[in-house]
Design an enzyme around this catalytic site. Sequence first.
Site, PDB file in Angstrom:
ATOM      1  N   PHE D 113       0.861  -1.173   0.000  1.00  0.00           N
ATOM      2  CA  PHE D 113       0.000   0.000   0.000  1.00  0.00           C
ATOM      3  C   PHE D 113       0.900   1.225   0.000  1.00  0.00           C
ATOM      4  CE2 PHE D 113      -4.450   1.176   1.397  1.00  0.00           C
ATOM      5  CZ  PHE D 113      -5.066   0.253   0.575  1.00  0.00           C
ATOM      6  N   GLN D 233      -8.057  14.752   4.668  1.00  0.00           N
ATOM      7  CA  GLN D 233      -7.505  14.098   3.493  1.00  0.00           C
ATOM      8  C   GLN D 233      -8.513  14.132   2.347  1.00  0.00           C
ATOM      9  OE1 GLN D 233      -6.692   9.631   3.335  1.00  0.00           O
ATOM     10  NE2 GLN D 233      -4.646  10.484   3.552  1.00  0.00           N
ATOM     11  N   HIS D 235      -9.319  12.774  -1.522  1.00  0.00           N
ATOM     12  CA  HIS D 235      -8.944  11.717  -2.450  1.00  0.00           C
ATOM     13  C   HIS D 235      -9.091  12.246  -3.869  1.00  0.00           C
ATOM     14  CE1 HIS D 235      -8.571   7.838  -4.310  1.00  0.00           C
ATOM     15  NE2 HIS D 235      -8.243   7.325  -3.148  1.00  0.00           N
ATOM     16  N   LEU D 245     -15.776   6.438  -4.398  1.00  0.00           N
ATOM     17  CA  LEU D 245     -14.336   6.371  -4.580  1.00  0.00           C
ATOM     18  C   LEU D 245     -13.952   5.468  -5.752  1.00  0.00           C
ATOM     19  CD1 LEU D 245     -11.924   7.332  -2.737  1.00  0.00           C
ATOM     20  CD2 LEU D 245     -11.818   4.959  -2.013  1.00  0.00           C
ATOM     21  N   GLU D 248      -7.197   3.873  -6.234  1.00  0.00           N
ATOM     22  CA  GLU D 248      -5.924   4.223  -6.808  1.00  0.00           C
ATOM     23  C   GLU D 248      -5.468   3.188  -7.822  1.00  0.00           C
ATOM     24  OE1 GLU D 248      -4.731   7.002  -3.749  1.00  0.00           O
ATOM     25  OE2 GLU D 248      -3.299   5.415  -3.382  1.00  0.00           O
ATOM     26  N   ARG D 281      -1.482  11.414  -3.225  1.00  0.00           N
ATOM     27  CA  ARG D 281      -2.870  11.874  -3.289  1.00  0.00           C
ATOM     28  C   ARG D 281      -3.020  13.382  -3.293  1.00  0.00           C
ATOM     29  NH1 ARG D 281      -6.167   7.875   0.883  1.00  0.00           N
ATOM     30  NH2 ARG D 281      -5.813   5.976  -0.305  1.00  0.00           N
ATOM     31  N   HIS D 346     -12.196  12.858   2.137  1.00  0.00           N
ATOM     32  CA  HIS D 346     -12.134  11.423   2.338  1.00  0.00           C
ATOM     33  C   HIS D 346     -11.986  11.023   3.799  1.00  0.00           C
ATOM     34  CE1 HIS D 346     -11.486   7.296   1.386  1.00  0.00           C
ATOM     35  NE2 HIS D 346     -10.218   7.277   1.747  1.00  0.00           N
ATOM     36  N   ARG D 381      -3.067  10.611   6.888  1.00  0.00           N
ATOM     37  CA  ARG D 381      -3.258   9.203   7.206  1.00  0.00           C
ATOM     38  C   ARG D 381      -2.757   8.327   6.065  1.00  0.00           C
ATOM     39  NH1 ARG D 381      -7.398   5.121   6.051  1.00  0.00           N
ATOM     40  NH2 ARG D 381      -8.313   6.617   4.615  1.00  0.00           N
TER      41      ARG D 381
HETATM   42  C1  FAD Z   1     -14.716   5.058   0.833  1.00  0.00           C
HETATM   43  C2  FAD Z   1     -13.799   4.854   2.011  1.00  0.00           C
HETATM   44  C3  FAD Z   1     -12.784   3.902   1.942  1.00  0.00           C
HETATM   45  C4  FAD Z   1     -11.932   3.695   3.024  1.00  0.00           C
HETATM   46  N1  FAD Z   1     -10.969   2.747   2.924  1.00  0.00           N
HETATM   47  C5  FAD Z   1     -10.171   2.488   3.990  1.00  0.00           C
HETATM   48  C6  FAD Z   1      -9.202   1.459   3.952  1.00  0.00           C
HETATM   49  O1  FAD Z   1      -9.037   0.783   2.954  1.00  0.00           O
HETATM   50  N2  FAD Z   1      -8.440   1.217   5.027  1.00  0.00           N
HETATM   51  C7  FAD Z   1      -8.586   1.942   6.158  1.00  0.00           C
HETATM   52  O2  FAD Z   1      -7.867   1.663   7.099  1.00  0.00           O
HETATM   53  N3  FAD Z   1      -9.507   2.931   6.239  1.00  0.00           N
HETATM   54  C8  FAD Z   1     -10.302   3.229   5.190  1.00  0.00           C
HETATM   55  N4  FAD Z   1     -11.229   4.234   5.275  1.00  0.00           N
HETATM   56  C9  FAD Z   1     -11.420   4.956   6.530  1.00  0.00           C
HETATM   57  C10 FAD Z   1     -12.233   4.146   7.540  1.00  0.00           C
HETATM   58  O3  FAD Z   1     -13.140   3.329   6.877  1.00  0.00           O
HETATM   59  C11 FAD Z   1     -13.031   5.022   8.498  1.00  0.00           C
HETATM   60  O4  FAD Z   1     -12.217   5.938   9.060  1.00  0.00           O
HETATM   61  C12 FAD Z   1     -13.626   4.182   9.613  1.00  0.00           C
HETATM   62  O5  FAD Z   1     -14.411   3.161   9.077  1.00  0.00           O
HETATM   63  C13 FAD Z   1     -14.467   4.965  10.572  1.00  0.00           C
HETATM   64  O6  FAD Z   1     -15.046   4.072  11.498  1.00  0.00           O
HETATM   65  P1  FAD Z   1     -15.821   4.539  12.774  1.00  0.00           P
HETATM   66  O7  FAD Z   1     -16.165   3.335  13.540  1.00  0.00           O
HETATM   67  O8  FAD Z   1     -15.034   5.560  13.458  1.00  0.00           O
HETATM   68  O9  FAD Z   1     -17.107   5.264  12.226  1.00  0.00           O
HETATM   69  P2  FAD Z   1     -18.325   4.785  11.301  1.00  0.00           P
HETATM   70  O10 FAD Z   1     -18.117   3.451  10.740  1.00  0.00           O
HETATM   71  O11 FAD Z   1     -18.599   5.909  10.382  1.00  0.00           O
HETATM   72  O12 FAD Z   1     -19.492   4.648  12.317  1.00  0.00           O
HETATM   73  C14 FAD Z   1     -20.114   5.733  12.936  1.00  0.00           C
HETATM   74  C15 FAD Z   1     -21.223   5.207  13.790  1.00  0.00           C
HETATM   75  O13 FAD Z   1     -21.695   6.207  14.629  1.00  0.00           O
HETATM   76  C16 FAD Z   1     -23.080   6.274  14.602  1.00  0.00           C
HETATM   77  N5  FAD Z   1     -23.475   7.639  14.918  1.00  0.00           N
HETATM   78  C17 FAD Z   1     -23.001   8.786  14.378  1.00  0.00           C
HETATM   79  N6  FAD Z   1     -23.600   9.835  14.950  1.00  0.00           N
HETATM   80  C18 FAD Z   1     -24.451   9.359  15.879  1.00  0.00           C
HETATM   81  C19 FAD Z   1     -25.361   9.952  16.796  1.00  0.00           C
HETATM   82  N7  FAD Z   1     -25.512  11.261  16.880  1.00  0.00           N
HETATM   83  N8  FAD Z   1     -26.085   9.146  17.589  1.00  0.00           N
HETATM   84  C20 FAD Z   1     -25.953   7.797  17.514  1.00  0.00           C
HETATM   85  N9  FAD Z   1     -25.118   7.209  16.684  1.00  0.00           N
HETATM   86  C21 FAD Z   1     -24.374   7.968  15.869  1.00  0.00           C
HETATM   87  C22 FAD Z   1     -23.450   5.808  13.233  1.00  0.00           C
HETATM   88  O14 FAD Z   1     -24.730   5.251  13.244  1.00  0.00           O
HETATM   89  C23 FAD Z   1     -22.411   4.741  12.982  1.00  0.00           C
HETATM   90  O15 FAD Z   1     -22.857   3.518  13.501  1.00  0.00           O
HETATM   91  C24 FAD Z   1     -12.091   4.466   4.194  1.00  0.00           C
HETATM   92  C25 FAD Z   1     -13.102   5.410   4.260  1.00  0.00           C
HETATM   93  C26 FAD Z   1     -13.951   5.634   3.181  1.00  0.00           C
HETATM   94  C27 FAD Z   1     -15.011   6.660   3.284  1.00  0.00           C
END
Ligand code: FAD
Lengths: 121, 294, 142, 611
Positions: D113, D233, D235, D245, D248, D281, D346, D381
């Site tokens: 990566f 960040q 993308h 998305l 890459e 990026r 992103h 990141r």
């Molecule tokens: C398209 C894309 C591709 C990615 N690819 C990668 C990758 O290949 N490798 C990598 O390491 N990272 C990647 N990332 C980054 C990574 O996926 C995210 O940073 C990570 O999944 C965030 O996880 P989280 O648990 O913090 O939040 P989320 O998975 O966004 O979860 C948030 C949770 O909070 C809840 N919530 C929010 N507000 C409230 C509220 N007010 N009340 C109650 N519940 C609430 C939502 O319901 C949800 O369940 C990618 C991101 C994107 C967008």
Amino acid sequence: MAERYSSFAPGGTRWLLQRITAAFLVVVLAFHFFQLHFVTHAAEVTFMGTQARMQNVGYFLAMVLFLITAAFHGVNGVYNALINQGLEGTRKKVVLAVLVIAGGALIVQGVYVAVAMAGWI
Amino acid sequence: MSTQQQQQEPESQESPQDPEMKGTESPQQERLREKQEGMVDDHAEKEAEAEGETVHIKVFRYDPEVAAKQEPRFDDFHVPFEKGMTVLDAVMYARDEFDSSLTFRHSCRQAVCGSDAFFVNGKQRLGCKTQISDLEQPVRIEPLPHQEVVKDLVVDMDHFYDQMHAVEPYFQDEDTPDPADLEEQRQSPENREKIKMSSRCIWCGACMSSCNIAAGDNKYLGPAAINKAYKFAMDDRESEAIKEHRLRILEQEHGVWRCQTQFSCTEVCPKDIPLTEHIQELKREAVKKNLKFW
Amino acid sequence: MSQSYNRGLIEDFGRWKEFSAGMWAWIFHKFTGWMLIGYLFTHIAVLSTAIGAASGDASMIQAETDVYTTTIQGLEELFIVRVLEVGLLAVAVFHILNGLRLLMVDLGIGLEAQDRSFYASLILTGAITVASVPTFLSGVGF
Amino acid sequence: MYEHDVIVVGAGGAGLRAAIAANEAGADTAIVSKLHPVRSHTGAAEGGINAALQEGDDWELHAYDTMKGSDYLGDAPAVETLAKNAPEETMNLEHWGMPFSREEDGRVSQRPFGGLSYPRTTYAGAETGHHLLHTMYEQVVKRGIQVYDEWYVMNLVTTDEDDPTDRECHGVVGYDVQSGTIEGFKANNGVVLATGGPGQAFDHTTNAVSCTGDGHAMAYRAGAPLEDMEFIQFHPTSLPSTGVLISEGVRGEGGILYNSEGERFMFEYGYANNSGELASRDVVARAELTEVDEGRGIEDEYVHLDMRHLGEDRIMDRLENILHLAEDFEGVDGLVEPMPVKPGQHYAMGGIEVDENGQTCVSGLYAAGECACVSVHGGNRLGGNALPELIVFGKRAGRHAAGEDLGAPEIRTGYGDDVEDDDTELPVQPGSAGLDTASGVAADGGVAAEAEGMLERAVERERERVDRLMDRDSGIQHSEIRSKLQQAMTDYVNVFRTEEGVKKALRIIRECREEYQNVYVDDPSRTFNTDLQQTYETRNLIDVAETIALGALVRDEFRGAHWRKEHQERKDDEWLKHTLISWNEGDPDIFYRPVILEGENKTYEPKERSY
Ligand SMILES: Cc1cc2nc3c(=O)[nH]c(=O)nc-3n(C[C@H](O)[C@H](O)[C@H](O)COP(=O)(O)OP(=O)(O)OC[C@H]3O[C@@H](n4cnc5c(N)ncnc54)[C@H](O)[C@@H]3O)c2cc1C
Ligand code: HEM
Ligand code: SF4
Ligand code: F3S
Ligand code: FES
């Protein structure tokens, strides 16, 4: 193998039998249709002709088996269709009983008829 | 030209039972009407801008709490078309620009969260994954059939979740190496390939909604849950004993046998999971297991 | 939740235009299956006249005037019965062909072609039925 | 009122991991999430999870890469905790049945990566996040952890001492979206925020509609500072209409970027004479925007990514999923026409300031996942580093909240004697515009009854707020404010940042705040009122966007993803420090805390970031 869960009715057995009877029926039903509409036209059926065929033990047995499988296949099919529509509880039990009795009666009557046709009574 | 007529379906809409609701307009209705009237010119302008290309959508409306929406109906919206517009984009536009009470679930906009399965032109589809240009107009958008409608396009998913949970959808082997040893359970690439498609399910519920058997028999596990169980049953990492336990769950009366191979689940699945195939394979597995007497 | 709305049966039957191949196959198979089991019951009932014939006068059998023979031939003389027979054939042929299709599906063979095999069953049923009309209708008095 | 030991807000990767950990530590745990867990945006992650699993690889190398990638704005204790624990946590997922891609010998596969010195990105097809999310949800089901799904958390319940470090968090106020009821959730031990990213602050993002920075805003108003918010960040290749998305991989396989003149601008205009499309990026994203700004964009909006010359066979073999994405979400057939792409928001490197145990300066309040900033990612990141952050720090937060002793943290939080105050001149007054600001609740009475009383009052306050929003019959709708805000952020606090632009953005944000005072909810229904929920979210977005813009204004250097026109170099003498913004009861306060570069075995010396 472990015990059978009571709620886990052996649906699989009925399913399998439905397929096996179907496979069997394909052959016999095709034969039956062919025999009575193309070889002998239905309009030309006479008791004598029927009796002649029925006295052949192989034919007799095939027809009895045909009857039994068809009855099972048909009745089980109907029962299944009803469960698919969400039939439950007592009604389901009643339907099952009615179908079993009807199917049983059909077979008994059918065998009786076949025996009569063969002239064995 | 009117941009939003309310068409009532069925034709003979009964007036609300509550006498208070009759005749007088609630503030909400008033606002709604004002907005619709305002919308006409506001929208006409926009339309001129966008060279007049609009999409005509008809959206199912229902809300148990709002007098005007207690009787289900369809609302018409004319949304300016843009290349690449999806059904979800269109309803979002309608909500943000015309009627903020238009309600539907959505989140990722990229077919991974499974929130926005709707019944679009007679088929279960993901709103975000369906290009408007592929559809015949007017585009009719309804909530998923065979599920209770909570409001507008939102259906009650609890039954679906219950069925998903009913197949014990979790790895059960306790007897795994200590993760601290960094020792993984081995799995062949072929085995991983075998469960690949089944593992793609996003719990959108489209399949369940399309299945007539699931509609008739509330206890039927349904294609999604069976597929979930398939994923585990076929995974070599779990032991034979657990696999057998899984088949037990599946071969109950309301398990795999209920499937009548209608194939509609397979047809609507936005993740292209061969659901019918998986269900059939499980039926055979269950039969095989039952035929083993030794 | 305060309340929710169930759209009931219209869901299923109001939408028949939107049914897919597999759904039609299911409906037709169901329908034909029920017809067949229904027919099986009547069939045995009609054939039961054989019991009367067998216990009756042997000379009547010789003369082909026993109940069994007369009943069947009497029925066969009716145009409507002949038409019904063609219908039965159609029903049986479809049920057989689609049944074979289902058996294949159960074995996991040709699942991608499930819609085409359904159409094939329909077309074949039509062809066989039409082809056998002369045989079925031959000799019936108009 | 509901009562549990640990309340986890959010059910993405971080929230689920925290809940499982708290449950395993013996705490009565519940998850409150506005989406059903499997709908969380973690499911969108494609690439993979970085973990030093193989012989020949080493957590120290992972830590080093991460530090370098962060442009030396990551805190060493956090970075090392991540690198050390990622392998075990990744294995743990495998043991829970996550379907990782496999090698012939049956071991999990790893791939290279960007920015990694060893191929250590563990993946499960092109849907790693989906599998991670579902596998963990399965474990939640297995353990019978209570999930309140489609409950929107409106606010935190904290005490209201003057100094945020003296405050305590006692629970949250939730809104049941389906029924419209507002209820208190009492947390005996702690509240873990895991609400994900704030991508919706921008007009164009790869993030979900639900990524509205609720956790950020709630913690911020409760007194926990937001850290390094300026580091966003972008993308370079996302589809213009949806933000989906395009990986890459397309450029990796030889995809070419063209402007409206049909020029291969990466070379023609000298943005990256060596690596061209494969430059990092931020470089590509800036190049694309320059093209558009100089009038060479297509429809004044995007550029073209062309892969047709790769040939159908190669495309079908390696990039098939890209064809589907372009077709399904943009209506474009990548085999016959170039795909439109533009930079999209992103990931947010910054977030709620926490220590290695996930705790904020408010006791009993934790944060994990994208909404938190332990500071692992610093200025930028690395791909594949967010998912391990979810499982490593999600678990730590969960265990600590459940009362386990994880040792004293090295990272300090909150305003303290190690911080430095900021004295930048701001164009407008940020913070409260006379809105309902207070989040703390005064304590009165005995200890146990006290928490309950506070909860009652907090619930009451939210009920009043909802009534106020619903009773108003006219004013402005949230969607109008939201799109204005998003537009401003995309116009002025995007990949390019100029002092003038950021100031403009701050002024517009101020306008949004003022307009928000007249916001009203049109939908009168209590049932599934998304209008109301989004109105709440918009308020949170305003707060979060403002901190992003403030951070972007004060940091006058170019580091990681943050680029300033007037200051196009990294200033290590001045800026090896985190930007912290604290709500300060509606009168935001900006201060700085030095980066910790001293690791367990070595000190990370800032080096030129060149790949
Ligand atoms: C398209 C894309 C591709 C990615 N690819 C990668 C990758 O290949 N490798 C990598 O390491 N990272 C990647 N990332 C980054 C990574 O996926 C995210 O940073 C990570 O999944 C965030 O996880 P989280 O648990 O913090 O939040 P989320 O998975 O966004 O979860 C948030 C949770 O909070 C809840 N919530 C929010 N507000 C409230 C509220 N007010 N009340 C109650 N519940 C609430 C939502 O319901 C949800 O369940 C990618 C991101 C994107 C967008
Ligand atoms: C000749 C070959 C036949 C074949 C190949 C065949 C095949 C099948 C199969 C495979 C099914 C199961 C469908 C399912 O569960 O998905 C079925 C159902 C059924 N069959 Fe047959 N069958 C045959 C003959 C008959 C006959 C002779 C009868 C009547 C006695 C009959 C009556 C039924 C009925 C009633 C059903 C249930 C239909 C329903 O689902 O409602 N079949 N058949
Ligand atoms: S199997 Fe397919 S249609 Fe069914 S819930 Fe899963 S993704 Fe949706
Ligand atoms: S639609 Fe239903 S009947 Fe079987 S093939 Fe799919 S589950
Ligand atoms: S919005 Fe997530 S699947 Fe469509």
